[in-house]
Design a protein around this motif. Structure first.
Motif, PDB file in Angstrom:
ATOM      1  N   SER A   1       0.820  -1.217   0.000  1.00 41.20           N
ATOM      2  CA  SER A   1       0.000   0.000   0.000  1.00 41.20           C
ATOM      3  C   SER A   1       0.852   1.265   0.000  1.00 41.20           C
TER       4      SER A   1
ATOM      5  N   GLN B   1      -2.416  -5.390  -8.728  1.00 49.85           N
ATOM      6  CA  GLN B   1      -3.327  -4.268  -8.940  1.00 49.85           C
ATOM      7  C   GLN B   1      -2.655  -2.941  -8.566  1.00 49.85           C
ATOM      8  N   SER B   2      -1.938  -2.954  -7.441  1.00 53.18           N
ATOM      9  CA  SER B   2      -1.231  -1.740  -7.012  1.00 53.18           C
ATOM     10  C   SER B   2      -0.074  -1.422  -7.953  1.00 53.18           C
TER      11      SER B   2
ATOM     12  N   THR C   1       0.004  -2.057 -11.133  1.00 49.59           N
ATOM     13  CA  THR C   1      -0.601  -1.454 -12.329  1.00 49.59           C
ATOM     14  C   THR C   1      -0.849   0.031 -12.116  1.00 49.59           C
ATOM     15  N   ARG C   2      -1.367   0.398 -10.943  1.00 53.01           N
ATOM     16  CA  ARG C   2      -1.590   1.823 -10.652  1.00 53.01           C
ATOM     17  C   ARG C   2      -0.277   2.593 -10.675  1.00 53.01           C
ATOM     18  N   PHE C   3       0.774   1.964 -10.158  1.00 54.49           N
ATOM     19  CA  PHE C   3       2.099   2.590 -10.164  1.00 54.49           C
ATOM     20  C   PHE C   3       2.591   2.810 -11.593  1.00 54.49           C
TER      21      PHE C   3
ATOM     22  N   ARG D   1       0.749   2.980 -14.392  1.00 53.74           N
ATOM     23  CA  ARG D   1      -0.104   3.999 -15.016  1.00 53.74           C
ATOM     24  C   ARG D   1       0.385   5.411 -14.683  1.00 53.74           C
ATOM     25  N   LYS D   2       0.739   5.594 -13.430  1.00 56.32           N
ATOM     26  CA  LYS D   2       1.101   6.925 -12.938  1.00 56.32           C
ATOM     27  C   LYS D   2       2.505   7.346 -13.359  1.00 56.32           C
TER      28      LYS D   2
ATOM     29  N   ARG E   1     -11.313   1.875 -18.915  1.00 57.49           N
ATOM     30  CA  ARG E   1     -11.076   1.651 -17.487  1.00 57.49           C
ATOM     31  C   ARG E   1     -10.456   0.278 -17.214  1.00 57.49           C
TER      32      ARG E   1
ATOM     33  N   PHE F   1      -4.470  -0.359 -19.623  1.00 55.37           N
ATOM     34  CA  PHE F   1      -3.521   0.749 -19.563  1.00 55.37           C
ATOM     35  C   PHE F   1      -3.425   1.286 -20.988  1.00 55.37           C
TER      36      PHE F   1
ATOM     37  N   THR G   1      -3.652  -5.782 -17.992  1.00 56.46           N
ATOM     38  CA  THR G   1      -2.979  -5.707 -16.693  1.00 56.46           C
ATOM     39  C   THR G   1      -3.382  -6.901 -15.830  1.00 56.46           C
TER      40      THR G   1
END
Length: 519
Positions: free
Chosen positions: A146, A189-190, A192-194, A196-197, A450, A453, A476
């Motif tokens: 997290s 999942q986390s 992937t967010r990393f 993307r950003k 949504r 990526f 992803t």
């Protein structure tokens, strides 16, 4: 509920051993008895056991004869031979027949209990300890997931997850398996967010601020080794994941000292045409397509997309002022691999030798296309085991054994990893859309933004754009792309297969290992 430990005790004087058996049953062990060899073999045919006590001197079939037949039926059951004789030839034969241990009559209860603990209870205790330790670590890893904000953090998270995946699987099925898989899924999942950003920003940053990526690898991990007057052998194993490296490592560590064990980031798409060409060329695909248009082929064009690796490597060396000849070869068959194992010394005459092994990539494709391979490798653990089995019997290991006899530096790496896909995502494209299940490149893509990526401007991540409206999308986690037409057949065929091209820790965080011979 803990499964009761089952023991087979075969002895023609089994009635005299009743006190021992009652003691074991009182401690919760299940004891099945046989008073001759034939009965013992029948029992083993009927069911599995955790441990067998076998009298060496029985009428009819001898203990050694029974042992041979038991091993033919169930080779992995530990067998403890019990004998009145300490004659050397009998014990040599028993040990040669792969007994786990032996006891000399008369046996006492303490000996029996210690033997059970040694061969059965130890496994249970290790399993319980491993599970308990992971339970303690679970919260710490979850907190780290997290809070993982940097590319360095994600390397450490993935290394920890691979460590615990191997530890938990090493103890057999445990109640924590499902918990671990949930945590790994949450981590992806986390991750992937990393990505993307942060991914697009890496191309405006210097190395150190951003991670080492595919075009950096040779410049930073291979070329510097060539200044030490020691031959360098680079082995690029296509599709090699970090967990697969870790099951190969114990064998290699007997031959070499592992100087570095690190991860770098494969570029997107995590596919051979892009990642491996970038690795050898030291350039991003967009630059390769502009500088060497005769080399670069788009996905929709005919012909191999990685025919020019040797040429890309040569220009990369020249660009960095690296002198000297080098050897390059792509190994796709055992025969080709054995050639180098038999001529290992020829690699020592070059400052750099590069060997590309395609077997792991071929294995992942064979698993998709061949039912027998799917059944042999029906999950991640079995896939690792299959890779390990290949490696132990491979010409790659034969070559490493030969190289270990000389002063040499070996680098083992890969261009990208692979991931087990489960969840289909519908996407629509025209006839020029790429067929890869983990990424799509095209000008008329229809999808839910949504769920992917999405890269609208290919030049933002230094990829070529064949058409002004070309975009890239990446699957992803455990997702894969499926077309609406013939959807159910497509999903059934590709679900639970290993694919690459998209965004996951397994595909993007890949090993680069430096080995030194122990000479």
């Amino acid at each position: 509920m803990t499964k009761s430990v089952s023991i087979l005790w075969a002895d023609d004087e089994i009635d005299l051993l009743r006190p021992h058996i009652l003691l074991l049953e009182g401690k919760g062990f299940e004891v099945i008895t046989a008073n001759n060899g034939e009965d013992a073999i029948d029992r083993v045919n009927e069911r599995d056991f955790d441990l067998i006590f076998l009298d060496e001197n029985m009428p009819g079939l001898t203990g050694l004869q029974v042992l041979t037949r038991i091993k033919a039926i169930r080779p992995n059951i530990p067998v403890v031979m019990i004998t009145k004789s300490e004659e050397e030839d009998i014990m040599d034969e028993a040990i040669g027949s792969k007994i786990a241990d032996y006891l000399i009559k008369p046996v006492n209860p303490k000996q029996v209990l210690l033997t059970i603990k040694k061969f059965v209870d130890t496994k249970r205790l290790v399993s319980e300890k491993t599970t308990s330790t992971y339970q303690t670590e679970f919260g710490k890893i979850g907190l780290q997931i997290s809070e993982s904000l940097s590319w360095q953090d994600w390397i450490q998270v993935y290394k920890k997850l691979v460590y615990w995946e191997l530890e938990l699987k090493g103890t057999g099925e445990t109640p924590m398996d499902e918990v671990f898989h949930m945590q790994k899924s949450e981590a992806n999942q986390s991750f992937t967010r990393f990505i993307r950003k942060n991914y697009t920003s890496w191309f405006t940053q210097d190395l150190g601020t951003r991670p080492m990526i595919s075009p950096d690898l040779l410049k930073n991990r291979v070329f510097p080794l060539m200044n030490k007057n020691i031959p360098v052998v680079l082995m690029v194993v296509d599709n090699l994941r970090y967990d697969q490296w870790k099951v190969m490592e114990p064998v290699i560590s007997e031959l070499f000292t592992v100087d570095q064990d690190e991860l770098y980031y494969s570029i997107l798409p995590t596919a051979t045409q892009f990642a491996r060409n970038a690795l050898f060329g030291g350039l991003m695909p967009l630059a390769i397509s502009k500088i060497y248009p005769e080399i670069w082929k788009e996905d929709f064009e005919e012909g191999s997309k990685n025919m020019y690796e040797e040429e890309l490597l040569r220009t990369n060396m020249q660009r960095h002022g690296i002198p000297g000849k080098f050897i390059y070869d792509k190994i796709s068959t055992n025969k080709a691999g054995k050639k180098w194992a038999e001529n290992a010394t020829s690699l020592l005459d070059q400052s750099l030798s590069v060997l590309v092994y395609n077997f792991v990539d071929m294995l992942s494709h064979a698993r998709t296309d061949t039912n027998m391979i799917r059944e042999l490798a029906d999950d991640e653990a079995a896939y690792r085991t299959l890779t390990q089995t290949w490696f132990i019997h491979s010409p790659m290991l034969e070559l490493l054994k030969e190289l270990s006899k000389h002063k040499v530096t070996v680098v083992i790496t890969t261009d990208h990893g692979t991931t087990l896909v489960q969840d289909p995502i519908k996407v629509i494209g025209d006839r020029l859309t790429t067929t890869n299940l983990r990424y799509k490149q095209g000008k008329n893509l229809n999808y839910n933004s949504r769920e992917v990526f999405e890269i609208l401007r290919a030049e933002d991540i230094h990829l070529p754009r064949p058409n002004v409206s070309t975009r890239y999308i990446f699957a992803t986690g455990s997702d894969f792309f499926a077309y609406p037409n013939n959807y159910n057949h497509y999903v059934k065929y590709y679900r639970n297969t290993f694919q690459h091209g998209g965004v996951s820790m397994e595909e993007m965080l890949v090993p680069v290992i430096q080995l030194q011979s122990k000479m």
